[in-house]
Design a protein around this motif. Structure first.
Motif, PDB file in Angstrom:
ATOM      1  N   VAL A   1       0.855  -1.189   0.000  1.00 42.37           N
ATOM      2  CA  VAL A   1       0.000   0.000   0.000  1.00 42.37           C
ATOM      3  C   VAL A   1       0.892   1.240   0.000  1.00 42.37           C
ATOM      4  CG1 VAL A   1      -1.907  -1.111   1.232  1.00 42.37           C
ATOM      5  CG2 VAL A   1      -0.165   0.110   2.517  1.00 42.37           C
ATOM      6  N   THR A   2       0.292   2.362  -0.349  1.00 44.13           N
ATOM      7  CA  THR A   2       0.961   3.657  -0.232  1.00 44.13           C
ATOM      8  C   THR A   2       0.163   4.491   0.752  1.00 44.13           C
ATOM      9  OG1 THR A   2       1.809   3.553  -2.486  1.00 44.13           O
ATOM     10  CG2 THR A   2       1.720   5.725  -1.456  1.00 44.13           C
TER      11      THR A   2
ATOM     12  N   ALA B   1       4.406   7.381   1.269  1.00 50.00           N
ATOM     13  CA  ALA B   1       5.440   6.377   1.509  1.00 50.00           C
ATOM     14  C   ALA B   1       4.844   4.993   1.287  1.00 50.00           C
ATOM     15  CB  ALA B   1       5.977   6.488   2.923  1.00 50.00           C
ATOM     16  N   PRO B   2       5.569   4.131   0.604  1.00 48.25           N
ATOM     17  CA  PRO B   2       5.104   2.757   0.436  1.00 48.25           C
ATOM     18  C   PRO B   2       5.336   1.952   1.706  1.00 48.25           C
ATOM     19  CG  PRO B   2       7.235   3.010  -0.604  1.00 48.25           C
ATOM     20  CD  PRO B   2       6.831   4.372  -0.087  1.00 48.25           C
ATOM     21  N   THR B   3       4.464   0.999   1.957  1.00 48.25           N
ATOM     22  CA  THR B   3       4.636   0.084   3.088  1.00 48.25           C
ATOM     23  C   THR B   3       3.851  -1.184   2.778  1.00 48.25           C
ATOM     24  OG1 THR B   3       4.605  -0.093   5.503  1.00 48.25           O
ATOM     25  CG2 THR B   3       2.704   0.973   4.469  1.00 48.25           C
TER      26      THR B   3
ATOM     27  N   VAL C   1       1.477   0.323  10.744  1.00 47.74           N
ATOM     28  CA  VAL C   1       2.277   0.742   9.595  1.00 47.74           C
ATOM     29  C   VAL C   1       3.033   2.039   9.850  1.00 47.74           C
ATOM     30  CG1 VAL C   1       0.894  -0.510   7.912  1.00 47.74           C
ATOM     31  CG2 VAL C   1       0.312   1.846   8.457  1.00 47.74           C
ATOM     32  N   GLY C   2       2.721   2.728  10.949  1.00 50.06           N
ATOM     33  CA  GLY C   2       3.439   3.961  11.216  1.00 50.06           C
ATOM     34  C   GLY C   2       2.911   4.707  12.424  1.00 50.06           C
TER      35      GLY C   2
ATOM     36  N   ILE D   1       6.687   6.176   8.850  1.00 47.59           N
ATOM     37  CA  ILE D   1       6.145   4.915   8.317  1.00 47.59           C
ATOM     38  C   ILE D   1       7.144   3.804   8.665  1.00 47.59           C
ATOM     39  CG2 ILE D   1       5.444   3.681   6.226  1.00 47.59           C
ATOM     40  CD1 ILE D   1       3.569   5.978   7.094  1.00 47.59           C
ATOM     41  N   GLY D   2       6.608   2.681   9.103  1.00 47.92           N
ATOM     42  CA  GLY D   2       7.461   1.542   9.434  1.00 47.92           C
ATOM     43  C   GLY D   2       7.863   1.477  10.900  1.00 47.92           C
ATOM     44  N   GLU D   3       7.288   2.331  11.738  1.00 46.49           N
ATOM     45  CA  GLU D   3       7.591   2.249  13.181  1.00 46.49           C
ATOM     46  C   GLU D   3       6.339   2.357  14.012  1.00 46.49           C
ATOM     47  OE1 GLU D   3       8.820   6.174  15.450  1.00 46.49           O
ATOM     48  OE2 GLU D   3      10.244   5.697  13.863  1.00 46.49           O
TER      49      GLU D   3
END
Length: 132
Positions: free
Chosen positions: A60-61, A92-94, A114-115, A130-132
């Motif tokens: 997803v973005t 941001a992509p994830t 996802v963020g 994003i990512g944390e």
């Protein structure tokens, strides 16, 4: 509806097809009145996602857009700013790995984080990680 309507946070019906979904956080009403003194300096909001049915690759973005002024209007699965100024946009992509088999099961524990959005109530600055 996925969640309850509050003065400062809105969401809408689940998009059962491929495409966009949106959530709206109105920082002004959140910070007005008695709320301001009760809130910490940094307001942290977790960002979570979930797929219904198959998730394919799960990519997803995540897109964030901030506006100064104007009003927000719900259009389909999105929110549109009328009369304001866009002051930030970024994406941001994830990947969202969590999924349920259908829309009716209890999936509260089946969400992927996802963020995180971090908003400083004094400076009015916002950081999205994003990512944390």
């Amino acid at each position: 509806f996925v969640c309850k309507r509050k003065l400062w946070y809105f969401c809408h019906e689940i998009n059962m097809e491929s495409g966009n979904e949106a959530a709206l956080i109105q920082m002004g009403p959140l910070l007005d009145g008695d709320n301001y003194d009760k809130l910490p300096l940094e307001i942290r909001c977790g960002i979570y996602g979930n797929w219904y049915g198959g998730r394919e690759r799960g990519n997803v973005t995540i897109k964030f857009t901030a506006y100064k002024g104007g009003t927000m209007e719900k259009r389909g699965y999105d929110f549109v700013n009328i009369g304001g100024e866009e002051v930030y946009t970024g994406d941001a992509p994830t990947n969202v790995s969590a999924h349920g088999e259908d829309n009716w099961q209890n999936i509260k524990t089946l969400y992927s984080k996802v963020g995180t959005m971090i908003y400083n109530k004094e400076s009015r600055d916002c950081i999205v990680r994003i990512g944390e």
